[in-house]
Design an enzyme around this catalytic site. Structure first.
Site: not given
Length: 1068
Positions: A383, A385, A487, A665-667, A784, A808
């Site tokens: 992963d 983050t 952000e 990753t989910g980013d 994943k 994860d």
């Protein structure tokens, strides 16, 4: 079933909801009734355990048993009991976790009042009340909240690993149902999609009061979320229990076995076949002996009543010898293996170099069955983050109107390196500043104080164009909850430079600009997505002007600039390249003044497009594109994403060990790529970085094949310079290693969903294995797991998954080895893992030191164990030719029982627990030493065959040397010198001495190697010739001569690792 109908009529709760799905979850494997059969079934998947049960049955038959039954049943029961207790303990903690979750309390609206109910009793169709900081019990439709306009804020760390707050808003029609009486009258009906694992998507319709209202993911609160900054909210349960999206994304708990375990099953079958061959030979010998010689002794040695012939005697003898010779695979082997694994687990737990003092977290081996597998890992799935990063981002530099800020220069106009001693900018002029924010270039503050219009507009954009939510705990004490860390960093930067974001409603944004409160009317938000790669807001300032502010990827913003900005664009582009070269994350900023009449026309189109159900996203995208044209460039930002300490060094060291690291990753794609550059997984000198970001199967297939053809085409150039087209897509593992050029593959979640389909998965896997780096972004937890399963299924390699969040868990359970990082995102990953620690850098030590040692020790242990047991057992085989094949044992029964438990236990356990060929420093300094485990060089079928040959040879010498000596020796009276007992004791004593000396010899040799290498291991990379020669000999012994040659050349990459790793070990 294509949908689910959920009725929220509370009056029918007693009647309707009993049949509806409850909210009970179960992650455990066993219960009181199923534990014994399931656990025994799992244990008897080991062929050896089933083999010993068969032997036990044979031993209780008196006609063929030549050994007592207790020699088999005691160790067998001991092994089964130890393993069962360990499995029961592990499952007990899973039961305890399930019970804790199922017994959480939730307020359910029942017959006009709120009543406390356990989570497991909540059912689909219930209306429940959540309060601030409570976990969401099920997937619920938000009906109303304590905030204006039905807003609420949630934290989704357990779903996507992100700790920032996200906003959810109820339908306007239900947002005023805050009163119990009104909720009692709510009788709406929801028709929605069936349960699925898509966390970012929900499709449904609410039918109420003869109207229908579209529902999407922005109106849902999913199980696992936490309600934040919201006093209360009410919601209608849509999915419960195992049907919730969180549970749909959780993989099943599987029974994990190491590759050595699987090899042992094969070897036991081989040994059993060898045992049958020996039994057949001895049985034939008995038949011949009985028919030719034995019949002469029937006068005083008559056959038993049931023994009718020599053939039947041979049949009985066959089974007798099967029992006698069964010790070639003694049950004590498995007891010893479990003891060694337990010891190796404690070594991991006790390793102070894997202890993280800041959080008081030690490494923990949560299982004892996979230690040697740690020494054979080929693929790591990580992963991003919280695993590779600290989830901390810092505003570092910016470019405004063609001028850069962030660097500092001395009096000679030379750039000065920023260190901890460098003086920070004084923000005391701003009472609302964040005192933790650090910036070093005072020129930017001076520009703000001089009221530079471009600079002011720059920070005004940062303060307005975002989705951050403010929380003011006390006057001036602002805390920002951002959906993404970048952000938050940008809004914090604007805050410190005098443009403070103070408050937000669905219709307004309030800033404090240089001490003056200013409220902007929020007219529209143009959301960010992976296709747009930008976000915009449209606001009306107090002067009545309508302005559009936009920020996004530089290539996207530059394409939409007004032609008059061309010169500024080129200047800013140069600055962006400089920032990117330093590994910083960049965004471009632009704005536009809007005409009132044009905006009114556009707004009407937007309202219409927002209400359509079909193709809503496409119509909105067209409108967004229409208004985001003719922008004026303001500048660009550069943010530093803080990696965890030691991540680049760890990745580099693991790469030298030939371990492939894939980031899942989910980013968003840009975030993932920037982290890739920060970790040195992506580099500017790579030949090509392939980005797969299509939305259809055909486009994804074309991109994958084009990338693969590009790699193979450049790599297979014939002598005439033409590209070989023949069999271009038939890539084998040998060819993968011949590609010298370096490539990287980056693929997003939409494309990955298509690439994982059966017709494309082989193309994806072939392309990924040809690339040095693979990054998958915007992936769901289930995707994943699917990527991990794809590699497991087709590559046959040992996989390891590492992560820190609940998102994860699925891949951690799917991989051969799961590692959880106990970070900022809860303990879900740790609870599902096999190993856990606090920092990613400890993975290097877990694999290259503990994993390698465990594999090395286990392999040596098994080779030695098989050797000594073949040497011990086959003496009976040779003796059979001299005792009339009568199944007579050479040794005493107690010696047979205690041989492995007492007489030879110390050397083999000492070897298995403490043996080291190199110390931990050199294990880290020479990653190539890890490769023998990946290639199964230390224990395989060939090694097994060699150690059995050695054991057979030893048994031959142990029997015939004493036999020859005693056969020619006589006493003074002419009688034989020895009887059977003296002969047996002589062989037994010789056996114990020979195998013990060999075992201790291995330890002495290893210890000598350790002493020889202790001093050089802590010296500089340029060690003495003696040390280098010794290490090279170790590498040669493991077929790694080429690796040793690479090390001896002292290449810069290896030298860096050699210098960095010892420092890394003493960080804590």
């Amino acid at each position: 079933m294509t949908g689910a109908e959920i009725t929220g009529d509370i009056s029918d709760w007693q009647v309707d909801n009993r049949a509806k799905k409850d909210n009970h979850i179960k992650t455990s494997k066993y219960n009181v009734f199923t534990f014994l059969p399931i656990n025994l079934f799992e244990q008897f998947q080991r062929v050896a355990n089933a083999y010993f049960v068969v032997l036990l049955i044979l031993q209780i038959i008196p006609e063929i048993s030549s050994l007592s039954w207790f020699t088999t049943i005691v160790p067998l029961v001991l092994v089964l009991a130890i393993t069962a207790v360990k499995d029961a303990t592990d499952d007990y903690f899973r039961h305890k976790s399930d019970q804790q979750v199922n017994n959480r309390q939730s307020q359910v609206l029942i017959r006009g009042s709120l009543q406390n109910e356990k989570w497991m009793n909540v059912r689909v169709g219930d209306i429940i009340k959540l309060e601030n900081n409570q976990f969401v019990a099920a997937d619920i439709l938000l009906l109303c909240s304590s905030e204006p306009y039905g807003l609420c804020y949630i934290e989704t760390a357990d779903l996507d690993g992100e700790t920032n707050l996200k906003v959810r808003q109820a339908l306007t029609i239900t947002s005023d149902l805050g009163d119990i009486t009104k909720l009692m009258d709510f009788d709406g009906e929801v028709i929605c999609e069936p349960p699925n694992n898509k966390l970012d998507k929900f499709t449904g319709t609410l039918f109420w009061r003869d109207n229908k209202y579209p529902l999407d993911n922005e109106k849902m609160l999913l199980r696992g979320c936490v309600l934040r900054n919201t006093e209360w909210c009410f919601g209608l349960v849509i999915f419960a229990g195992l049907q919730t999206k969180l549970m749909q994304n959780c993989g099943k708990t599987s029974f994990k076995r190491t590759s050595i375990d699987k090899l042992m099953n094969t070897l036991v079958l081989w040994i059993f076949a060898f045992l049958i061959c020996m039994g057949v030979i001895l049985a034939i010998g008995n038949t011949i002996w009985e028919s030719q010689i034995g019949r002469n002794f029937q006068v005083f040695l008559p056959w038993n009543e049931f023994q009718r012939s020599a053939v039947f005697s041979g049949f009985l003898t066959f089974w007798s010898y099967i029992i006698i010779l069964n010790t070639v695979v003694p049950i004590s082997l498995y007891v010893s293996v479990e003891v060694l694994r337990l010891g190796h687990s404690y070594f991991i737990n006790w390793d102070r170099k894997m202890y993280y003092s800041q959080t008081d977290t030690a490494a923990e081996a949560r299982t004892t069955t996979l230690n040697e597998e740690l020494g054979q890992v080929e693929f790591i799935f990580s992963d991003k983050t919280g695993t590779l990063t600290q989830n901390i981002m810092v505003f570092s530099k910016c470019s405004i109107n063609g001028k850069t800020f962030g660097d500092i220069y001395n009096e000679y106009d030379q750039k000065v390196e920023i260190t901890e001693k460098t003086a920070c900018v004084d923000f005391s002029f701003n009472p609302l500043c964040d005192r933790r924010f650090k910036f070093y270039d005072s020129n930017l503050v001076e520009a703000i104080k001089l009221e530079d219009l471009a600079v002011q507009e720059f920070f005004r954009l940062l303060a307005l164009c975002h989705t951050v939510m403010p929380e003011e705990k006390s006057e001036g004490n602002l805390v920002y909850q951002a959906q993404s860390p970048d952000e938050g960093a940008l809004v914090t930067a604007a805050r410190n430079f005098g443009f403070v974001f103070r408050a937000r409603t669905p219709e307004t944004i309030t800033l404090c600009e240089m001490g003056r409160a200013v409220t902007y009317q929020l007219l529209a938000i143009l959301d960010f997505n992976n296709v747009r790669k930008r976000m915009s807001v449209i606001v009306r300032n107090p002067e009545g002007q309508i302005k559009l502010y936009s920020k996004g990827a530089d290539t996207i913003i530059f394409d939409r600039l007004d032609p008059s900005n061309e010169d500024l664009m080129y200047t800013t582009s140069e600055h962006l390249n400089e920032f990117a070269g330093e590994g910083l994350r960049t965004l471009a900023l632009a704005y536009k003044d809007l005409d009132e009449d044009d905006f009114d026309v556009w707004m009407k189109k937007l309202l219409f497009a927002s209400t359509v159900i079909e193709n809503r996203e496409e119509q909105l995208a067209v409108l967004y594109e229409e208004i985001e044209q003719g922008l004026k460039l303001l500048g660009a930002t550069a943010i530093e994403d803080k990696l965890q300490e030691g991540v680049p060094e760890t990745i580099a060291c693991l790469s030298l060990a030939d371990i492939k690291i894939w980031v899942l990753t989910g980013d968003k794609l840009e975030t993932a790529m920037n982290i890739g550059y920060s970790c040195n997984m992506l580099r500017d000198d790579m030949n090509e970085v392939f980005v797969i970001s299509s939305h259809t199967v055909q486009e994804v297939q074309q991109q994958l094949r084009s990338a693969k053809e590009h790699i193979l085409g450049l790599s297979r150039v014939s002598s005439t310079g033409d590209v070989e087209k023949t069999n271009m897509f038939a890539v084998d593992s040998v060819f993968e290693e011949t590609i010298i050029a370096e490539y990287a593959l980056v693929i997003n979640g939409h494309s990955l969903a298509h690439a994982l389909e059966p017709q494309l998965e082989h193309v994806l896997l072939d392309l990924a294995c040809l690339c040095k780096t693979v990054i998958c972004c915007r992936v769901t937890p289930l995707q994943k797991a699917q990527v991990v399963e794809l590699v497991k299924r087709h590559k046959g390699a040992v996989t390891l998954a590492i992560g820190d969040g609940a998102n994860d868990v699925s891949m951690i359970k799917t991989a051969h080895i799961g590692v959880g990082i106990s970070g900022q995102e809860g303990m879900q990953a740790v609870l599902a893992s096999d190993y856990s620690f606090a920092q990613f850098r400890y993975l290097q030590r877990l694999l290259l030191v503990h994993g390698r040692w465990s594999y090395f020790r286990m392999c040596n242990f098994l080779c030695y164990f098989f050797y000594k047991n073949f040497a011990f057992t086959l003496v009976h085989f040779w003796y059979g030719f001299f005792c009339g094949f009568s199944a007579q044992t050479v040794y005493d029964q107690w010696f047979i029982t205690l041989f492995n438990i007492v007489y030879t236990s110390l050397p083999v356990l000492a070897m298995g627990l403490f043996d080291q060929d190199v110390n931990d420093q050199n294990s880290l300094r020479y990653p190539c030493l890890y490769k023998p485990g990946q290639q199964n060089l230390l224990f395989n079928k060939r090694q097994f065959f060699l150690c059995t040959l050695q054991g057979i040879g030893t048994s031959f010498l142990l029997f015939f040397i004493p036999y020859g000596a005693f056969s020619v020796m006589v006493k003074e009276d002419g009688s034989h010198f020895s009887d059977q007992q003296t002969f047996a004791v002589t062989i037994a004593t010789s056996l114990v001495i020979v195998v013990s000396v060999q075992g201790f010899g291995e330890l002495i040799t290893s210890g000598k190697n350790m002493r020889m290498n202790t001093v050089p291991s802590v010296s500089s990379p340029g060690r003495t010739p003696h040390s280098s020669t010794w290490i090279e000999n170790v590498l040669k012994r493991k077929n790694e001569v080429s690796c040793a040659n690479d090390e001896s050349t002292g290449g810069p990459e290896n030298s860096d690792i050699a210098e960095q790793t010892p420092k890394q070990q003493h960080t804590d």
